[in-house]
Design a protein around this motif. Structure first.
Motif, mmCIF file in Angstrom:
data_model
loop_
_atom_site.group_PDB
_atom_site.id
_atom_site.type_symbol
_atom_site.label_atom_id
_atom_site.label_comp_id
_atom_site.label_asym_id
_atom_site.label_seq_id
_atom_site.Cartn_x
_atom_site.Cartn_y
_atom_site.Cartn_z
ATOM 1 N N ARG A 1 -7.503 6.331 0.977
ATOM 2 C CA ARG A 1 -6.890 7.307 1.891
ATOM 3 C C ARG A 1 -6.221 6.643 3.110
ATOM 4 O O ARG A 1 -5.135 7.072 3.520
ATOM 5 C CB ARG A 1 -7.935 8.338 2.343
ATOM 6 C CG ARG A 1 -7.340 9.740 2.448
ATOM 7 C CD ARG A 1 -8.364 10.810 2.740
ATOM 8 N NE ARG A 1 -9.412 10.922 1.750
ATOM 9 C CZ ARG A 1 -9.261 11.476 0.548
ATOM 10 N NH1 ARG A 1 -8.108 11.966 0.189
ATOM 11 N NH2 ARG A 1 -10.270 11.531 -0.299
ATOM 12 N N THR B 1 0.820 -1.224 0.000
ATOM 13 C CA THR B 1 0.000 0.000 0.000
ATOM 14 C C THR B 1 0.854 1.275 0.000
ATOM 15 O O THR B 1 0.345 2.361 -0.245
ATOM 16 C CB THR B 1 -0.925 0.023 1.239
ATOM 17 O OG1 THR B 1 -0.107 -0.141 2.398
ATOM 18 C CG2 THR B 1 -1.953 -1.082 1.177
ATOM 19 N N GLN B 2 2.157 1.110 0.300
ATOM 20 C CA GLN B 2 3.068 2.277 0.260
ATOM 21 C C GLN B 2 3.798 2.370 -1.076
ATOM 22 O O GLN B 2 4.765 3.120 -1.209
ATOM 23 C CB GLN B 2 4.103 2.178 1.400
ATOM 24 C CG GLN B 2 3.480 1.983 2.778
ATOM 25 C CD GLN B 2 2.511 3.101 3.134
ATOM 26 O OE1 GLN B 2 2.871 4.270 3.053
ATOM 27 N NE2 GLN B 2 1.282 2.744 3.502
ATOM 28 N N ARG C 1 -3.987 9.970 -4.073
ATOM 29 C CA ARG C 1 -3.731 10.951 -5.132
ATOM 30 C C ARG C 1 -3.944 10.348 -6.533
ATOM 31 O O ARG C 1 -4.209 11.074 -7.481
ATOM 32 C CB ARG C 1 -2.294 11.475 -5.011
ATOM 33 C CG ARG C 1 -2.144 12.887 -5.528
ATOM 34 C CD ARG C 1 -0.758 13.474 -5.253
ATOM 35 N NE ARG C 1 -0.381 13.451 -3.862
ATOM 36 C CZ ARG C 1 0.810 13.026 -3.401
ATOM 37 N NH1 ARG C 1 1.735 12.591 -4.220
ATOM 38 N NH2 ARG C 1 1.068 13.039 -2.121
ATOM 39 N N ASN D 1 5.754 0.105 -2.381
ATOM 40 C CA ASN D 1 7.020 -0.632 -2.451
ATOM 41 C C ASN D 1 6.786 -1.904 -3.259
ATOM 42 O O ASN D 1 5.787 -2.602 -3.035
ATOM 43 C CB ASN D 1 7.496 -1.056 -1.047
ATOM 44 C CG ASN D 1 7.662 0.145 -0.146
ATOM 45 O OD1 ASN D 1 8.365 1.084 -0.511
ATOM 46 N ND2 ASN D 1 6.995 0.137 0.999
ATOM 47 N N TRP E 1 -4.525 4.112 3.179
ATOM 48 C CA TRP E 1 -3.197 3.608 2.770
ATOM 49 C C TRP E 1 -2.157 4.716 2.919
ATOM 50 O O TRP E 1 -1.193 4.583 3.619
ATOM 51 C CB TRP E 1 -3.197 3.169 1.305
ATOM 52 C CG TRP E 1 -3.993 1.951 0.977
ATOM 53 C CD1 TRP E 1 -4.846 1.270 1.787
ATOM 54 C CD2 TRP E 1 -4.001 1.270 -0.272
ATOM 55 N NE1 TRP E 1 -5.390 0.215 1.118
ATOM 56 C CE2 TRP E 1 -4.885 0.185 -0.146
ATOM 57 C CE3 TRP E 1 -3.363 1.473 -1.485
ATOM 58 C CZ2 TRP E 1 -5.141 -0.697 -1.192
ATOM 59 C CZ3 TRP E 1 -3.600 0.598 -2.528
ATOM 60 C CH2 TRP E 1 -4.487 -0.476 -2.377
ATOM 61 N N SER E 2 -2.381 5.797 2.195
ATOM 62 C CA SER E 2 -1.445 6.932 2.207
ATOM 63 C C SER E 2 -2.028 8.037 1.325
ATOM 64 O O SER E 2 -2.884 7.769 0.473
ATOM 65 C CB SER E 2 -0.075 6.526 1.632
ATOM 66 O OG SER E 2 -0.236 6.133 0.286
ATOM 67 N N ALA E 3 -1.519 9.246 1.513
ATOM 68 C CA ALA E 3 -1.951 10.354 0.648
ATOM 69 C C ALA E 3 -1.527 10.076 -0.788
ATOM 70 O O ALA E 3 -2.235 10.422 -1.744
ATOM 71 C CB ALA E 3 -1.325 11.653 1.135
ATOM 72 N N GLU E 4 -0.395 9.409 -0.923
ATOM 73 C CA GLU E 4 0.151 9.083 -2.249
ATOM 74 C C GLU E 4 -0.820 8.193 -3.051
ATOM 75 O O GLU E 4 -1.063 8.409 -4.233
ATOM 76 C CB GLU E 4 1.479 8.349 -2.025
ATOM 77 C CG GLU E 4 2.379 8.235 -3.217
ATOM 78 C CD GLU E 4 3.617 7.389 -2.862
ATOM 79 O OE1 GLU E 4 3.628 6.696 -1.820
ATOM 80 O OE2 GLU E 4 4.559 7.426 -3.658
ATOM 81 N N ALA E 5 -1.410 7.192 -2.347
ATOM 82 C CA ALA E 5 -2.333 6.279 -3.025
ATOM 83 C C ALA E 5 -3.623 6.997 -3.411
ATOM 84 O O ALA E 5 -4.117 6.867 -4.545
ATOM 85 C CB ALA E 5 -2.632 5.084 -2.130
ATOM 86 N N ASP F 1 -3.745 -4.263 -0.702
ATOM 87 C CA ASP F 1 -3.937 -4.284 0.748
ATOM 88 C C ASP F 1 -4.411 -5.685 1.103
ATOM 89 O O ASP F 1 -5.590 -6.021 0.926
ATOM 90 C CB ASP F 1 -4.997 -3.221 1.114
ATOM 91 C CG ASP F 1 -5.289 -3.175 2.594
ATOM 92 O OD1 ASP F 1 -4.948 -4.146 3.302
ATOM 93 O OD2 ASP F 1 -5.858 -2.163 3.050
#
Ligand SMILES: Cc1cc2nc3c(=O)[nH]c(=O)nc-3n(C[C@H](O)[C@H](O)[C@H](O)COP(=O)(O)OP(=O)(O)OC[C@H]3O[C@@H](n4cnc5c(N)ncnc54)[C@H](O)[C@@H]3O)c2cc1C
Length: 404
Positions: A287, A82-83, A295, A85, A289-293, A215
């Protein structure tokens, strides 16, 4: 000999091209009033079997246009956490267990734009396509088969082919024992311009066949697949085959957010939502997960989103019936967890066209030819349905097929 095809999706169109090129009398009936009446999805990944079916069906100059407008991606599917990687990057064929049966010289993987593929498959079929013709019923007798429509006069032919997709009306009469199921999986699709995608996605996601951030606890994925045209379709047509004009399309990356229905909420509510609201739902799902996802859907075209409730056919024994057969999603619809539905539909079209040519050449009777086609087609078709369901269960929590 006359062949009636119901449905101008990619399977029906590919069959029509192939039969028309072989000099058969073909008529194609489609319920949509025009070829691009409704949103039908963006990127399609085609494998070698499918590319070879298209090559066999099309005139060489039209096939050249298809090649010029199809992306040759790197042959990988990449799984990220989810990041974002990278967890695994593997050959897509290992994942989908695809075995190719084609000679050298064929691309083994292409990412294509569905609307462009349909425009190419529609080329030179205006004289045999009937739009706004909704199939209602058929009847067979010694002399042939008659199809009845809402929107046009009945038509009589020798063979009727159901290429009318997962909700097939022909199937309810041809194979009333066939059953479909709600897979329990839902998806929201959208697309990003290539420039935007470059800002929010890792570089490999713009080169590989498909990339999915996963996820594993919730069984939710964000998948992305690029379509970077070697030649922009309208310009490719202008320079290579001006008699087959194509619409302008710009490079893009398709995205899918998919998982269990409980994560998405009420179907009726989602079906009623407009594209902007679906975009917000997709971003909210990612959301945590991360702001990056988040986006990724946020950066997509706000008018590009649509919702799909995924169904699957349930494999069954198809009993023979004179003169009426099926192809593609009409018989073996599957969830897109392997991205193979279109590939199998096009393989069906190629196989059926070969059998119909044998029938026309009087090498085999109509019944024997159709039965041989159906035995082979249900074998590999339902095989892929089972495999898609297994993969869908592992990745997305898809409900198992009964008896598995
Ligand atoms: C969002 C999405 C992404 C996908 N991605 C991939 C991928 O990457 N790779 C892949 O291989 N597969 C993919 N698939 C699956 C693929 O799109 C289907 O398997 C494929 O379109 C099936 O082709 P078909 O010709 O059998 O049916 P369809 O393409 O569904 O065409 C059926 C046609 O029949 C018409 N019709 C229906 N009822 C009637 C009637 N009563 N009378 C007349 N006409 C009728 C419909 O209007 C339609 O035009 C994806 C599917 C979706 C939804």
């Amino acid at each position: 000999m006359k062949v009636i095809i119901i449905g101008a999706g990619i399977g029906g169109l590919c069959l029509a091209q192939s039969l028309k090129r072989s000099g058969l009398d073909v008529a194609l009936y489609e319920r949509d009033a025009a070829p691009f009446d409704r949103r039908q999805g963006y990127r399609l990944h085609l494998d070698a079997d499918c590319v070879s079916a298209i090559k066999e069906a099309l005139a060489p100059e039209l096939y050249a246009l298809f090649e010029a407008t199809s992306m040759n991606p790197l042959p990988y599917t990449t799984i990220m956490d989810t990041q974002f990687n990278i967890q695994r990057r593997f050959q897509t064929d290992d994942y989908s267990k695809t075995q190719h049966h084609v000679a050298d010289g064929i691309a083994t993987h292409l990412n294509v734009n569905r609307a462009t593929l349909r425009e190419i498959l529609l080329h030179d079929l205006a004289d045999i396509c009937h739009w706004g013709a909704q199939f209602i019923r058929f009847e067979t007798d010694e002399g042939g088969v008659t199809a009845h429509f809402d929107g046009c006069a009945p038509v009589h032919g020798d063979i009727l082919v159901a290429a009318d997709g997962a909700g097939s009306s022909v199937r309810t009469l041809r194979a009333p024992q066939a059953r479909f199921m709600d897979s329990g999986v839902r998806a929201i699709y959208g697309k990003l311009t290539l420039d935007t995608a470059r800002k929010v996605l890792p570089a490999h996601a713009l080169a590989d066949i498909f990339t999915a951030a996963f996820d594993s606890s919730k069984k939710l994925i964000l998948g992305v697949g690029p379509v970077i045209f070697p030649m922009r379709p309208d310009l490719a047509a202008e320079s290579l085959l001006p008699t087959a004009p194509l619409s302008r399309q710009d490079d893009y990356v398709g995205c899918i957010i998919s998982g269990r229905k409980e994560l998405f909420g009420d179907d009726a509510h989602l079906q009623a939502m407009d594209s902007h609201d679906l975009q917000a739902v997709a971003a909210d799902l990612l959301r945590p997960w991360s702001a990056e996802a988040a986006r990724v859907p946020e950066a997509a075209n706000p008018d590009s989103f649509f919702f799909i409730r995924m169904t699957s056919s349930i494999p069954f024994e198809l009993a023979p019936m004179p003169r009426v057969t099926l192809l593609g999603d009409a018989i073996h619809a599957m969830t897109p967890s392997l991205g193979r539905g279109a590939n199998v539909a096009l393989r069906d079209a190629m196989l059926l066209a070969r059998h119909i040519r044998d029938i026309r050449n009087q090498e085999v009777s109509i019944d024997a030819g159709l039965q041989a086609y159906e035995t082979e087609m249900t074998g590999y078709g339902f095989g892929v349905v089972r495999h898609s369901a297994e993969m869908g269960a592992r990745l997305l929590g898809q409900d198992p097929l009964p008896g598995t």
